[in-house]
Design a protein around this motif. Structure first.
Motif, PDB file in Angstrom:
ATOM      1  N   ILE A   1       0.825  -1.210   0.000  1.00  0.00           N
ATOM      2  CA  ILE A   1       0.000   0.000   0.000  1.00  0.00           C
ATOM      3  C   ILE A   1       0.856   1.255   0.000  1.00  0.00           C
ATOM      4  O   ILE A   1       0.549   2.256  -0.634  1.00  0.00           O
ATOM      5  N   ARG A   2       1.916   1.168   0.739  1.00  0.00           N
ATOM      6  CA  ARG A   2       2.811   2.296   0.922  1.00  0.00           C
ATOM      7  C   ARG A   2       3.257   2.898  -0.407  1.00  0.00           C
ATOM      8  O   ARG A   2       3.473   4.105  -0.505  1.00  0.00           O
ATOM      9  N   GLY A   3       3.403   2.033  -1.398  1.00  0.00           N
ATOM     10  CA  GLY A   3       3.838   2.525  -2.696  1.00  0.00           C
ATOM     11  C   GLY A   3       2.758   3.281  -3.444  1.00  0.00           C
ATOM     12  O   GLY A   3       3.028   3.940  -4.432  1.00  0.00           O
ATOM     13  N   GLU A   4       1.541   3.160  -2.988  1.00  0.00           N
ATOM     14  CA  GLU A   4       0.432   3.760  -3.729  1.00  0.00           C
ATOM     15  C   GLU A   4      -0.137   5.026  -3.089  1.00  0.00           C
ATOM     16  O   GLU A   4      -0.997   5.675  -3.655  1.00  0.00           O
ATOM     17  N   TYR A   5       0.313   5.343  -1.891  1.00  0.00           N
ATOM     18  CA  TYR A   5      -0.259   6.507  -1.192  1.00  0.00           C
ATOM     19  C   TYR A   5       0.820   7.434  -0.644  1.00  0.00           C
ATOM     20  O   TYR A   5       1.941   7.003  -0.371  1.00  0.00           O
ATOM     21  N   ASP A   6       0.443   8.686  -0.458  1.00  0.00           N
ATOM     22  CA  ASP A   6       1.345   9.632   0.197  1.00  0.00           C
ATOM     23  C   ASP A   6       1.370   9.374   1.693  1.00  0.00           C
ATOM     24  O   ASP A   6       2.402   9.427   2.341  1.00  0.00           O
ATOM     25  N   TYR A   7       0.180   9.139   2.235  1.00  0.00           N
ATOM     26  CA  TYR A   7       0.073   8.896   3.672  1.00  0.00           C
ATOM     27  C   TYR A   7      -0.766   7.649   3.927  1.00  0.00           C
ATOM     28  O   TYR A   7      -1.821   7.472   3.320  1.00  0.00           O
ATOM     29  N   VAL A   8      -0.277   6.831   4.837  1.00  0.00           N
ATOM     30  CA  VAL A   8      -1.054   5.676   5.286  1.00  0.00           C
ATOM     31  C   VAL A   8      -1.248   5.842   6.789  1.00  0.00           C
ATOM     32  O   VAL A   8      -0.286   5.886   7.555  1.00  0.00           O
ATOM     33  N   VAL A   9      -2.515   5.998   7.193  1.00  0.00           N
ATOM     34  CA  VAL A   9      -2.808   6.173   8.620  1.00  0.00           C
ATOM     35  C   VAL A   9      -3.268   4.829   9.183  1.00  0.00           C
ATOM     36  O   VAL A   9      -4.140   4.172   8.605  1.00  0.00           O
ATOM     37  N   LEU A  10      -2.657   4.410  10.294  1.00  0.00           N
ATOM     38  CA  LEU A  10      -3.017   3.127  10.887  1.00  0.00           C
ATOM     39  C   LEU A  10      -3.724   3.329  12.221  1.00  0.00           C
ATOM     40  O   LEU A  10      -3.170   3.934  13.141  1.00  0.00           O
ATOM     41  N   ASP A  11      -4.929   2.809  12.322  1.00  0.00           N
ATOM     42  CA  ASP A  11      -5.655   2.837  13.594  1.00  0.00           C
ATOM     43  C   ASP A  11      -5.422   1.496  14.281  1.00  0.00           C
ATOM     44  O   ASP A  11      -5.517   0.447  13.642  1.00  0.00           O
TER      45      ASP A  11
END
Ligand SMILES: Nc1ncnc2c1ncn2[C@@H]1O[C@H](COP(=O)(O)OP(=O)(O)OP(=O)(O)O)[C@@H](O)[C@H]1O
Ligand SMILES: Nc1ncnc2c1ncn2[C@@H]1O[C@H](COP(=O)(O)OP(=O)(O)OP(=O)(O)O)[C@@H](O)[C@H]1O
Ligand SMILES: [Mg+2]
Ligand SMILES: [Mg+2]
Lengths: 278, 373
Positions: A126-136
């Motif tokens: 996922i990291r490669g596809e987004y600027d920010y990844v927020v994890l709850d």
């Protein structure tokens, strides 16, 4: 074409984990608002619900996901090379704001059977596809939470000051985080629900934790609950409150962005102006 | 202290001599008769009117034997003797009517401790383990357990244990303002070498008939508590306490599942907070419905219910499509003040609506007929 490909490979989204060592401190509410505010600021954002058993992200956003993190990790397991995670995302859209949600599993058995390794793999993808990844996350030092905190760019450690056992768990939890060896800078201590009905002084808590709060969010139960009931994050809701402003300010600090003087006010002003001259 | 007239049954001669001398040298204990063969003792032993029978169960099939002794000596208490602790055997003899289980050889102190311990719980060998499970944290369950433990002890006059198995962030020690010498970590670590009497000392006394086994001091110690040793510890604690209340981490994890499986009753606890607690409750219930006897074994409790009345309770029942066993009113200030000061709400304000709700639940539990096995 080639250049674009290279750029895509270079993209490595910032992972922001929201964690706490006491439950019900506002992690989920903060996660969705962080995602919404980052999205509103123009970033490509995904929020992942790592409260696998009793996740609230889709509840709080009124989403009914077709696919979940369970499907994503299953697919990743059976795919050689990079998987397109797009189809496992549930889009959240409100007015001009849009971001992706990777939902918690539908079934409890699925939740119980997801390995930490599988989640890590999904996140790497996922990291490669987004600027920010927020994890709850959930309020425990589980294998999963420790693993995702390791690879996080930044950890928002959320606390509240309600009664002494909670403060004990905040202290014990924070000490543990430090003993794990995370860089001090990686952990940002955010106090939520400040001014709630307690007789405990904030300075005393800071002294106990030997740490200043990076940011303080006010207590506003009605606004918080209203947002959950409407399924709209506070920061993109039309009504501005001290709590929504506080959340925006937190993201401003995180993105080192000078506060764009209430872009939302301008938006509402312009529509008001427009209406006047209609 | 009453006079104990002891009938000792032991099949090994050397052990017999050793135990006889311990009994003779213990103040207030008189060895009135002894036998190497249990059958013989059943016939002859009555002449000397023993009120305490120390019965070796290593040699014979114990279940049947204990039953016969209970029938032959209705006025006497029976303590089973064995050279090692065996949870299965202990529960068998207790079900058959023995008051307790003692590892031999024992010292005078251990003999006295055994009598005091087993005697106090009304020789309360029947025991009931209750796990308080919450789908999500901040359900109000620690508050409930602490107050319910006190209420149960007061109401029943029997021994109550609280086990804090919320491994990483257990709050019981703070609730009761304790600085424990030993915790669940040591108790489960040592379990292989313990007997009920020595296990008892790992629990901290906090009130008449109430003892607490505190949680870990640091979250990293949680890993040291294996679910298997934990289950063995609960099973041994059964011979010490009439009621055992277990606090576990929220959601399904190895320890909460082990506790639930070791329990007669599982209470699912959720706090009303305007979110999705009914949905979470239903989701958790669905898992427990895999148990064939879930309807009797699994109960639900909602805390911070406003208004705390029968209509609201029925409304919750409709929402979760399951009976609601108990509802507790919103008393935030009372319970947090209490916890901040290491005191219990039921003590500070016995007449408060919260205390009354908890009393009601305690009465239900005390009034419940005990189901063996
Ligand atoms: N600043 C605030 N003021 C008032 N209420 C708040 C605030 N932040 C969150 N809340 C409320 O607190 C409750 C818990 O919030 P949330 O579900 O986000 O917590 P959480 O940390 O994710 O909990 P859990 O650990 O159980 O997943 C919600 O009802 C939410 O509306
Ligand atoms: N009946 C009640 N009414 C109002 N507030 C309550 C009630 N019971 C507990 N609380 C409050 O709710 C919070 C959580 O209580 P408690 O620690 O007992 O819950 P818990 O389920 O054990 O939480 P944790 O998940 O942290 O272990 C505390 O602030 C407590 O004061
Ligand atoms: Mg949450
Ligand atoms: Mg608790």
């Amino acid at each position: 074409m080639v250049k674009q490909k290279v750029e895509e490979e270079i993209r490595s989204g910032i992972i922001m984990t929201v964690f706490s060592t006491a439950s019900a401190v506002g992690k989920t509410l903060l996660s969705i608002n962080m995602a919404a505010e980052l999205a509103r600021s123009g970033y490509k954002v995904c929020v992942v619900d790592l409260d696998l058993q009793f996740g609230d992200i889709c509840n709080y956003l009124h989403l009914s996901p077709q696919k979940t993190i369970y499907d994503a990790q299953k697919a990743a397991e059976n795919t050689v090379g990079q998987l397109d995670y797009g189809e496992y995302m549930t889009p959240y859209e409100y007015e001009d704001t849009i971001f992706s949600v990777l939902a918690a599993p539908q079934k409890m058995e699925e939740a119980y059977n997801i390995s930490t390794q599988a989640v890590i793999e999904v996140l790497a993808g996922i990291r490669g596809e987004y600027d920010y990844v927020v994890l709850d996350t959930t309020a425990t030092f589980s294998d999963l939470n420790l693993a995702v905190m390791d690879l996080s760019t930044m950890i928002t450690f959320v606390g509240i000051v309600d009664f002494i056992p909670t403060i004990k768990n905040m202290k014990v939890g924070y000490d543990t985080m430090r003993s794990i060896g995370y860089e001090k800078n990686k952990i940002r201590f955010v106090l939520n629900r400040s001014n709630s009905k307690t007789h405990i002084e904030l300075q005393d808590v800071e002294q106990l934790l030997e740490e200043r709060f990076y940011h303080i969010l006010p207590n506003d139960f009605l606004t918080a609950i209203d947002s959950i009931h409407q399924g709209i994050p506070l920061v993109i809701n039309d009504e501005e409150t001290a709590l929504s402003r506080g959340m925006q300010e937190l993201i401003e600090k995180y993105t080192n962005r000078a506060r764009q003087r209430s872009s939302r006010k301008n938006a509402s002003l312009s529509s008001w102006v427009k209406r006047l001259f209609k | 202290m009453p006079e104990y007239r002891v009938l000792l049954i032991e099949s090994n001669r050397i052990m017999m001599e050793r135990l006889s001398s311990v009994v003779r040298n213990t103040k207030n204990f008189q060895l009135v008769s002894r036998a190497m063969d249990a059958r013989e003792a059943l016939g002859q032993g009555g002449v000397f009117v023993p009120n305490l029978i120390l019965l070796d169960i290593d040699a014979q099939e114990s279940m049947q034997l204990v039953r016969e002794f209970v029938r032959a000596f209705p006025q006497a208490g029976i303590l089973a003797l064995s050279s090692q602790w065996n949870a299965q055997a202990a529960s068998t003899v207790v079900k058959a009517g023995a008051k307790g289980y003692l590892i031999k050889p024992f010292t005078s102190d251990e003999l006295i401790a055994a009598i005091n311990t087993f005697g106090n719980s009304g020789m309360g060998m029947i025991s009931e383990v209750m796990t308080f499970f919450s789908p999500k944290g901040k359900s109000g369950k620690t508050t409930l357990i602490a107050n319910l433990g006190m209420a149960l002890a007061q109401k029943s006059g029997q021994n109550v244990a609280i086990i804090d198995a919320d491994l990483q962030f257990g709050d019981m020690a703070v609730f009761f303002n304790l600085d424990p010498q030993s915790t669940i970590v040591e108790a489960t670590r040592d379990i292989k070498f313990l007997s009920p009497i020595s296990l008892n000392s790992y629990f901290m006394p906090i009130a008449d008939h109430v003892r607490v086994l505190c949680g870990t001091k640091r979250p990293e110690f949680a890993e040291d508590v294996s679910p298997k040793a934990f289950a063995e510890m609960i099973s041994m604690a059964r011979s010490l306490f009439r009621y055992i209340l277990v606090d576990v981490p929220s959601a399904f994890n190895p320890i909460s599942v082990a506790a639930a499986e070791a329990s007669e009753q599982v209470y699912l606890v959720s706090m009303i907070s305007g979110g999705y607690e009914d949905k979470h409750m239903r989701r958790a219930l669905d898992i427990f419905k895999a148990w064939p006897d879930y309807e009797t074994k699994v109960k639900t409790i909602f805390t911070r219910v406003e208004p705390c009345d029968i209509q609201k309770q029925q409304q919750l029942e409709t929402l979760i499509e399951y009976p609601v066993c108990s509802i507790l009113p919103n008393e935030y200030l009372l319970v947090s003040e209490a916890a901040n000061n290491g005191r219990m709400a039921v003590d500070i304000k016995p007449g408060s609506p919260l205390a009354r709700s908890i009393d009601l639940l305690a009465a239900k539990i005390c009034g419940r007929p005990h189901k063996v096995g």
